[in-house]
Design an enzyme around this catalytic site. Structure first.
Site, short mmCIF file in Angstrom:
data_model
loop_
_atom_site.label_atom_id
_atom_site.label_comp_id
_atom_site.label_asym_id
_atom_site.label_seq_id
_atom_site.Cartn_x
_atom_site.Cartn_y
_atom_site.Cartn_z
N HIS A 393 0.82 -1.22 0.00
CA HIS A 393 0.00 0.00 0.00
C HIS A 393 0.86 1.27 0.00
CE1 HIS A 393 -3.67 2.03 -0.01
NE2 HIS A 393 -4.24 1.59 1.11
N ASP A 397 -2.14 2.51 -4.49
CA ASP A 397 -3.37 2.93 -3.83
C ASP A 397 -4.47 1.91 -4.08
OD1 ASP A 397 -2.20 5.24 -2.85
OD2 ASP A 397 -2.75 6.43 -4.62
#
Length: 422
Positions: A393, A397
């Site tokens: 992450h 995104d």
């Protein structure tokens, strides 16, 4: 005297474990001849001597961990002992010395020596894994009398099968079975304690590093496999005829779909290096292969430039090399993305762990027929597969991760588009 050092292997490999010495002290060594087998994090490699001579000293033992550049052997001058492979090609002088020795011993001693020499020769010439060789030595089994189950390579399970055979079929005396070690915390409960292999320890360490050093998250979707299964059924026979027997599987479809999705979402083809993000402009796709030594991930190079047949053939070749312990370091490093298929083991859903130096991994799963709502008025049984994308992450995104997986879904559900692109 010249030293043999652990060679440079790959940028990510700094050490290894000596799996087996192929030469003993006093053995003659030719230039470029392998003297030991080294187990690394990824593959086993043979270390060769850069000089001809005699192995005069072993500076490390089997099971020792050695670093790249460390001296592990010394090569001296001279002819040394004949290698085991050439033990029967004696010179006249050697034959005369042998005859003199035989005259000084009883016939029984000579016969025993000859049997032992033959056993040593057979042990060396049989094609076996390093762990099988060690296991055979520890249990007093002659590898020449063990029948391999697959690929003409003797493995530990073949030795176990040999030992479990009825006593009347045994030609050599078996060593007594090892006593199971007991874990002190539970003295009344039977347990087995054994050292983890280097590869297993490395895998455990790297998996923990990924969990600790990445912001790993997993997103899921499901794929209707109806169209790709029908296409494969229609094309598979002609595909095999056109491509020398190469089978059309699902992996090539998912590989091609992954390449298309990576081009659309380049962040998924990236990695973090310090304060920099490196986006890879190549598409080397790793395919997880299950072996006796655990999961290995060799890479199919330049998948964007390969057609379906080339990808399928390369995957099949890498799988065979992995199971026969013939993968090289070039097969195992510098990939950009990985696909793992837990469905071959029956997994319906999982959260795969990212491979090192990558940003994401695609997980395939079992194809399960279940009722699906086609529209408001229609429900049909469809072959469905859950797919998962685990991703870092920090780089990717949620929007990109979901979009990537949706692209995979759309391409697999419309496989003709993939064939046209290829």
């Amino acid at each position: 005297m010249p030293e043999v050092k652990v060679p440079e292997l790959a940028e990510s490999i700094t050490e290894g474990t000596i799996a087996e010495w192929l030469k003993n002290v006093g053995d003659s060594v030719e230039k470029g001849e392998a003297i030991l087998e080294l187990e690394t994090d990824k593959v086993n490699v043979e270390v060769v001597s850069e000089e001809a001579g005699v192995l005069s000293e072993q500076l490390a033992s089997e099971g020792d961990t050695v670093e790249v550049g460390q001296a592990i052997a010394v090569i001296g001058e001279g002819s040394g002992n004949a290698s085991k492979e050439n033990s029967n090609d004696n010179t006249p002088q050697q034959n005369e010395e042998t005859n003199n020795k035989k005259e000084e011993t009883t016939n029984k001693s000579a016969d025993n020596a000859e049997v032992n020499q033959t056993n040593d020769y057979n042990q060396q010439r049989v094609n076996a894994t390093p762990s099988a060789r060690r296991y055979a030595r520890e249990n007093g089994v002659n590898l020449a009398e063990v029948s391999p189950k697959t690929n003409d390579v003797v493995r530990k399970e073949d030795i176990d099968k040999k030992q479990q055979a009825p006593a009347s079929t045994q030609t050599t005396q078996q060593a007594p079975a090892k006593e199971e070690k007991k874990y002190n915390q539970y003295p009344t409960k039977p347990v087995i304690r054994e050292k983890m292999s280097r590869r297993k320890k490395t895998a455990a360490k790297k998996l923990l590093e990924v969990s600790n050093n990445t912001a790993m998250l997993t997103t899921f979707n499901e794929v209707d496999m109806t169209n790709v299964m029908e296409l494969r059924k229609r094309k598979k026979e002609q595909f095999m005829k056109d491509h020398d027997g190469t089978k059309l599987g699902f992996m090539s479809f998912f590989t091609k779909a992954s390449v298309a999705a990576l081009k659309k979402y380049p962040e998924v083809n990236a990695e973090i290096d310090g304060d920099d993000m490196i986006t890879k402009q190549y598409y080397d796709i790793g395919v997880a292969v299950s072996t006796d030594d655990g999961l290995l991930v060799p890479f199919v190079r330049d998948c964007d430039k390969k057609n379906f047949a080339e990808i399928e053939a390369e995957i099949a070749n890498l799988a065979v090399k992995a199971r026969e312990k013939k993968l090289g370091l070039d097969d195992m490093v510098n990939g950009s993305f990985t696909i793992t298929n837990g469905g071959i083991f029956g997994s319906m859903m999982s959260t795969p762990i990212i491979n090192g130096n990558q940003a994401a991994i695609l997980g395939m799963h079992s194809i399960i027929t279940r009722p699906i709502a086609i529209d408001q008025d229609t429900i049909e049984n469809r072959p469905m597969m859950y797919i998962a994308l685990s991703y870092d992450h920090r780089i990717i995104d949620g929007k990109e991760a979901v979009g990537f997986l949706k692209t995979i879904k759309e391409l697999i559900e419309n496989p003709e588009d993939l064939l046209l692109e290829s």
